[in-house]
Enzyme design. Sequence first.
Site, PDB file in Angstrom:
ATOM      1  N   TYR A   3      43.610  37.703  49.679  1.00 31.18           N
ATOM      2  CA  TYR A   3      44.313  38.683  50.532  1.00 31.18           C
ATOM      3  C   TYR A   3      45.520  38.098  51.274  1.00 31.18           C
ATOM      4  O   TYR A   3      46.566  38.745  51.344  1.00 31.18           O
ATOM      5  CB  TYR A   3      43.324  39.381  51.485  1.00 31.18           C
ATOM      6  CG  TYR A   3      42.666  40.558  50.783  1.00 31.18           C
ATOM      7  CD1 TYR A   3      43.196  41.838  50.898  1.00 31.18           C
ATOM      8  CD2 TYR A   3      41.576  40.367  49.945  1.00 31.18           C
ATOM      9  CE1 TYR A   3      42.631  42.909  50.215  1.00 31.18           C
ATOM     10  CE2 TYR A   3      41.003  41.421  49.261  1.00 31.18           C
ATOM     11  CZ  TYR A   3      41.534  42.690  49.395  1.00 31.18           C
ATOM     12  OH  TYR A   3      40.979  43.746  48.711  1.00 31.18           O
ATOM     13  N   GLU A  28      34.466  45.475  49.891  1.00 34.13           N
ATOM     14  CA  GLU A  28      34.248  44.746  48.635  1.00 34.13           C
ATOM     15  C   GLU A  28      33.035  43.820  48.739  1.00 34.13           C
ATOM     16  O   GLU A  28      32.288  43.663  47.763  1.00 34.13           O
ATOM     17  CB  GLU A  28      35.528  43.984  48.240  1.00 34.13           C
ATOM     18  CG  GLU A  28      36.559  44.949  47.679  1.00 34.13           C
ATOM     19  CD  GLU A  28      37.999  44.470  47.732  1.00 34.13           C
ATOM     20  OE1 GLU A  28      38.245  43.260  47.745  1.00 34.13           O
ATOM     21  OE2 GLU A  28      38.895  45.333  47.773  1.00 34.13           O
TER      22      GLU A  28
HETATM   23  C1  HEM Z   1      44.752  47.578  42.082  1.00 38.70           C
HETATM   24  C2  HEM Z   1      45.989  48.301  46.708  1.00 38.70           C
HETATM   25  C3  HEM Z   1      44.949  43.655  47.668  1.00 38.70           C
HETATM   26  C4  HEM Z   1      44.788  42.789  42.914  1.00 38.70           C
HETATM   27  C5  HEM Z   1      45.122  48.180  43.262  1.00 38.70           C
HETATM   28  C6  HEM Z   1      45.446  49.578  43.406  1.00 38.70           C
HETATM   29  C7  HEM Z   1      45.802  49.783  44.684  1.00 38.70           C
HETATM   30  C8  HEM Z   1      45.712  48.507  45.373  1.00 38.70           C
HETATM   31  C9  HEM Z   1      46.221  51.095  45.303  1.00 38.70           C
HETATM   32  C10 HEM Z   1      45.396  50.625  42.279  1.00 38.70           C
HETATM   33  C11 HEM Z   1      44.000  51.124  42.142  1.00 38.70           C
HETATM   34  C12 HEM Z   1      43.837  52.134  41.011  1.00 38.70           C
HETATM   35  O1  HEM Z   1      44.049  51.745  39.850  1.00 38.70           O
HETATM   36  O2  HEM Z   1      43.497  53.295  41.292  1.00 38.70           O
HETATM   37  C13 HEM Z   1      45.795  47.108  47.371  1.00 38.70           C
HETATM   38  C14 HEM Z   1      45.981  46.920  48.799  1.00 38.70           C
HETATM   39  C15 HEM Z   1      45.678  45.618  49.078  1.00 38.70           C
HETATM   40  C16 HEM Z   1      45.316  44.975  47.813  1.00 38.70           C
HETATM   41  C17 HEM Z   1      46.438  48.010  49.756  1.00 38.70           C
HETATM   42  C18 HEM Z   1      45.702  44.889  50.383  1.00 38.70           C
HETATM   43  C19 HEM Z   1      45.314  45.408  51.534  1.00 38.70           C
HETATM   44  C20 HEM Z   1      44.840  43.005  46.461  1.00 38.70           C
HETATM   45  C21 HEM Z   1      44.658  41.579  46.290  1.00 38.70           C
HETATM   46  C22 HEM Z   1      44.648  41.326  44.949  1.00 38.70           C
HETATM   47  C23 HEM Z   1      44.788  42.624  44.278  1.00 38.70           C
HETATM   48  C24 HEM Z   1      44.506  40.574  47.419  1.00 38.70           C
HETATM   49  C25 HEM Z   1      44.545  39.998  44.238  1.00 38.70           C
HETATM   50  C26 HEM Z   1      45.423  39.060  44.423  1.00 38.70           C
HETATM   51  C27 HEM Z   1      44.768  44.032  42.280  1.00 38.70           C
HETATM   52  C28 HEM Z   1      44.715  44.195  40.842  1.00 38.70           C
HETATM   53  C29 HEM Z   1      44.686  45.576  40.604  1.00 38.70           C
HETATM   54  C30 HEM Z   1      44.746  46.216  41.900  1.00 38.70           C
HETATM   55  C31 HEM Z   1      44.684  43.079  39.805  1.00 38.70           C
HETATM   56  C32 HEM Z   1      44.616  46.302  39.245  1.00 38.70           C
HETATM   57  C33 HEM Z   1      45.942  46.843  38.886  1.00 38.70           C
HETATM   58  C34 HEM Z   1      46.658  46.094  37.804  1.00 38.70           C
HETATM   59  O3  HEM Z   1      46.006  45.423  37.021  1.00 38.70           O
HETATM   60  O4  HEM Z   1      47.866  46.223  37.731  1.00 38.70           O
HETATM   61  N1  HEM Z   1      45.282  47.557  44.479  1.00 38.70           N
HETATM   62  N2  HEM Z   1      45.394  45.918  46.816  1.00 38.70           N
HETATM   63  N3  HEM Z   1      44.899  43.592  45.229  1.00 38.70           N
HETATM   64  N4  HEM Z   1      44.789  45.270  42.872  1.00 38.70           N
HETATM   65 FE1  HEM Z   1      44.992  45.579  44.844  1.00 38.70          FE
END
Ligand code: HEM
Length: 382
Positions: free
Chosen positions: A95, A137
């Site tokens: 994060y 989570e």
């Molecule tokens: C997917 C928001 C933190 C890795 C997503 C999605 C959202 C989101 C809206 C799309 C979900 C969907 O498919 O419906 C956020 C927010 C974060 C956060 C607001 C912080 C407060 C993180 C962190 C990581 C991460 C720390 C890892 C470094 C991913 C990955 C996906 C994802 C790998 C799948 C989308 C892809 O493969 O392109 N997140 N996220 N996220 N997030 Fe996060």
Amino acid sequence: MLSQETREIIKATVPVLEQHGTEITSVFYAHMFEEHPELFNVFNKANQKLGRQQTALAQTVLAAAKHIDHLEAIIPNVNQIAHKHRALGIKPEQYPIVGENLIYAIRKVLGEEVTPEIINAWTEAYGVIADVFIQMEAALYQEAAWEGFEPFKVVRIKEESAHIKSFVVKPVDATQLKPVVAGQYITVKVHPEGDPNDMLRHYSICHTDVSQGIEFAVKRDVQGDVKGAVSNYLHDRVKEGDEILLSAPAGEFVVADTDRPLAFISGGVGMTPVMAMLHEQAAKGKDIKFIHSAYNRDEVPFKDEIAEFHHKENVQFYFNYSEANGRLTKEKLEKILKGSEEIYMCGSVGFMEGLLATLDAMGISRGQVHFEPFGPKMSITV
Ligand code: HEM
């Protein structure tokens, strides 16, 4: 706990973020991947190219900023994202990486406009928002049927339609599988030869019965010149007897207890999770309308299973073939739905947006409508 001053700064900067939201997240991703190329092992490179993920993150940050006084309002969205993060194996220690790069991007895009107070406020607010995700989570990691990615043997591959194959997989180490809830998905990790990175994708589970293994369906994804790396790999390269890595079932798109009749509406491969729901709910004797839209009959998956339901009085099927008859319109749905149904729907982001607008126009309450797009839910703008 954020101070009043911090909250005021956050709320005051929402309009600026709205203006530059997508640009900020684009800079954020570019910089984050430069600094942490290892993250290409979890992020979907195709989503980066098409800009979908940028929109989803921008929407989420804005939603959080708008609700900074009562973050509980965004819990349903956080829940859906937290399931995906858990399935991908996102950890608390990642994060701060996202936070630092988001602040970098805000600074870079807003330039002179951004004061140290704004930076401090956003740093603090990000920490609070990140904690909401991390806590949710942590609970999901505890509940997961197994930890991380485990090897599974592919025991059956079946052509379900012109572009959809189903895969049945069994754990290599003979672990007893726990039951799955209809509507959930598994996450596959593959590493195609010659590619520098792991690739992760979510695929919906077709059945709640896991006695023969977990069954999931994959549509060969081709959008213009862009070929989906994982779906094409699974279709072309993976054979019965091969092993693939899977993380435990996840997802909150599940049928809640209700006395109302049910309607399942799907487009294309969106039939997969509602097929599992059909098995689960028909067995309970529920009244079900099963509405499916496909380009033509060749594109309809699970025809054998659908045939098994033909003698069941509580299930009615409706098929719409867009090649011959166009989209599922308000006029068509008004002839099928009474308006009292609890509706579960799944399909592409565009299909979902069209249906949500149609159901709104029919006066159906959003409280009755549950949906899962194949694509980031937060990028839905209807
Ligand atoms: C997917 C928001 C933190 C890795 C997503 C999605 C959202 C989101 C809206 C799309 C979900 C969907 O498919 O419906 C956020 C927010 C974060 C956060 C607001 C912080 C407060 C993180 C962190 C990581 C991460 C720390 C890892 C470094 C991913 C990955 C996906 C994802 C790998 C799948 C989308 C892809 O493969 O392109 N997140 N996220 N996220 N997030 Fe996060």
